[in-house]
Motif scaffolding. Structure first.
Motif, PDB file in Angstrom:
ATOM      1  N   SER A 170      72.382  38.717  21.330  1.00 17.74           N
ATOM      2  CA  SER A 170      72.819  39.311  22.591  1.00 17.74           C
ATOM      3  C   SER A 170      72.925  38.273  23.695  1.00 17.74           C
ATOM      4  O   SER A 170      73.629  38.481  24.685  1.00 17.74           O
ATOM      5  CB  SER A 170      71.869  40.424  23.024  1.00 17.74           C
ATOM      6  N   GLU A 171      72.251  37.156  23.513  1.00 12.51           N
ATOM      7  CA  GLU A 171      72.293  36.101  24.525  1.00 12.51           C
ATOM      8  C   GLU A 171      72.036  34.757  23.872  1.00 12.51           C
ATOM      9  O   GLU A 171      71.206  34.629  22.970  1.00 12.51           O
ATOM     10  CB  GLU A 171      71.247  36.351  25.609  1.00 12.51           C
TER      11      GLU A 171
ATOM     12  N   ARG B 296      76.356  38.970  25.407  1.00 15.66           N
ATOM     13  CA  ARG B 296      77.206  39.863  24.614  1.00 15.66           C
ATOM     14  C   ARG B 296      76.751  41.297  24.815  1.00 15.66           C
ATOM     15  O   ARG B 296      75.596  41.627  24.556  1.00 15.66           O
ATOM     16  CB  ARG B 296      77.167  39.467  23.137  1.00 15.66           C
ATOM     17  N   ARG B 297      77.682  42.112  25.254  1.00 10.12           N
ATOM     18  CA  ARG B 297      77.379  43.514  25.551  1.00 10.12           C
ATOM     19  C   ARG B 297      78.537  44.386  25.061  1.00 10.12           C
ATOM     20  O   ARG B 297      79.709  44.067  25.272  1.00 10.12           O
ATOM     21  CB  ARG B 297      77.200  43.732  27.058  1.00 10.12           C
TER      22      ARG B 297
ATOM     23  N   SER C 287      80.008  42.038  21.786  1.00  7.20           N
ATOM     24  CA  SER C 287      79.178  41.623  20.661  1.00  7.20           C
ATOM     25  C   SER C 287      79.947  41.839  19.357  1.00  7.20           C
ATOM     26  O   SER C 287      81.035  42.410  19.346  1.00  7.20           O
ATOM     27  CB  SER C 287      77.875  42.422  20.643  1.00  7.20           C
TER      28      SER C 287
END
Length: 396
Positions: free
Chosen positions: A57-58, A69-70, A51
């Motif tokens: 996040s998605e 995204r992590r 990220s």
């Protein structure tokens, strides 16, 4: 394009960044364009990456790539393993509804690999753009370089010993062979040439140079600045545009001041595709002073605009992105680099002829052809049947 016979595969790409990341570059363009082609072939494509501030996040792109995204640039490797295992075990907020069970992982090694064969329960392809032997000391210093090089050259070779490799140039395949990776396990899938945004911009009326790059030490933009300083007495109107961003920009600006070329250099920062197209069409010569490139995507981008490039002979895949002496010039040292730029600026006929050849060369590389090659490899690795029209693409 060959469409898929039978059920599509779910392909999970593990990469440290995506193209929307402010630090994204050619590696990210390659991954996402290949993923788009796989979707067009009937597969599913998920990209798990780090990220960055302000990023969702998605999301799902217009081309159908699902992006998760992590973590951040250092923790994304661990988070990728946790997300994968959560999906396999079917528990928690990161479980199957977010990722599902991929049929294939494409593990993208930008120096540091994700080491996915240690936990994956599916086929794994490792994608290596280039070997980072020369870059580790520049990026991490002596101690960090030893650790990084051990991971890349020794640990990774053991972890991926049963995996298929993909790389973007014959030069990188040769480097992998030196590390002990059997060339028979390495498939070369070249970059396609990105489409240049349409426009009618003409060449500048004055001698002009362009660097299109992330601003980090191993891109060696300092050499471009030194080139401007050395050539300024012979080309009083000479100008350089540096398009890109990165944490090394402050040092580059300081060097501009030291060289007293403030009136000749413009830092354009991030540029849109339209702005990039205008810059490529308007420059007389593009510069790629990078220490190492797996391919040199900006070289063929410049070529598509009819702009020849000067780069370094020993910088990996650039020797394939450039046909030396025909579509651009390859230098052996900084002095040779400066003289190559001087020759192109001084000889209009030579520069224009080289630009036409660069345009023809760039047109040979298409994302559709690269997608066919990669899609065929996906089927071969996951037990499918490669399409006859693309069987040759599996040859190393």
């Amino acid at each position: 394009m060959q469409t898929l016979d039978g059920p599509g595969r779910h392909v999970l790409f593990l990469n440290w960044r995506d193209t929307r990341n402010p630090e994204g570059g050619g590696s990210e363009v390659y991954v996402e364009r290949i993923a788009e082609e796989l979707v067009a072939h009937g597969h599913r494509a998920t990209l798990l990456c780090a990220s960055y501030p302000g990023a969702p996040s998605e999301e799902t792109t217009a081309a159908g790539i699902r992006i998760l995204r992590r973590g951040h640039r250092h923790t994304v490797y661990l988070r990728a393993a946790l997300v994968y295992l959560a999906g396999m075990l079917g528990f928690g907020p990161l479980a199957a509804r977010s990722l599902g069970r991929p049929d294939l992982i494409v593990d993208v090694c930008n120096g540091l690999p994700f080491l996915s064969p240690l936990y994956a329960r599916c086929s794994v392809i490792i994608l290596v753009h280039h070997v980072h032997r020369e870059q580790w000391p520049v990026v991490l210093g002596a101690w960090g370089a030893r650790v990084g090089w051990w991971i890349e050259s020794s640990l990774a070779r053991r972890v991926y010993r049963r995996c298929r490799y993909v790389t973007v140039s014959a030069a990188t395949r040769q480097e992998l062979a030196v590390l002990g990776v059997d060339a028979g396990r390495v498939t070369v899938v070249y970059n396609g040439t990105p489409e240049i945004a349409p426009g009618v911009t003409s060449r500048t009326p004055y001698p002009s140079l362009l660097v299109l790059s992330r601003l980090v030490p191993h891109k060696r933009v300092e050499i471009a600045l030194e080139t401007v300083a050395r050539l300024a007495p012979d080309f009083p109107a000479l100008r350089l545009v540096i398009a890109g961003q990165g944490w090394w920009e402050t040092r580059l600006r300081d060097l501009v001041d030291e060289l007293k070329i403030e009136d000749r250099v413009r830092f354009a920062g991030f540029v849109t595709e339209a702005e990039k197209g205008d810059l490529l069409r308007s420059a007389w010569v593009a510069l790629t002073p990078s220490l190492k490139e797996g391919w040199g995507l900006t070289i063929v981008e410049a070529g598509a605009a009819g702009t020849p490039t000067v780069a370094f002979h020993d910088a990996g895949g650039v020797a394939e992105a450039i046909v030396a002496g025909e579509t651009g010039l390859l230098a052996h040292d900084t002095a040779d680099f400066v003289e190559g730029v001087r020759r192109l600026l001084a000889d209009d006929a030579f520069r224009q002829e080289m630009g036409r050849a660069a345009q023809a060369h760039a047109a040979r590389f298409t994302w559709a052809a690269s997608g066919d090659r990669f899609a065929n490899l996906v089927l071969a690795v996951t037990g499918g049947v490669p399409t006859p029209a693309a069987e040759g693409y599996l040859l190393p």
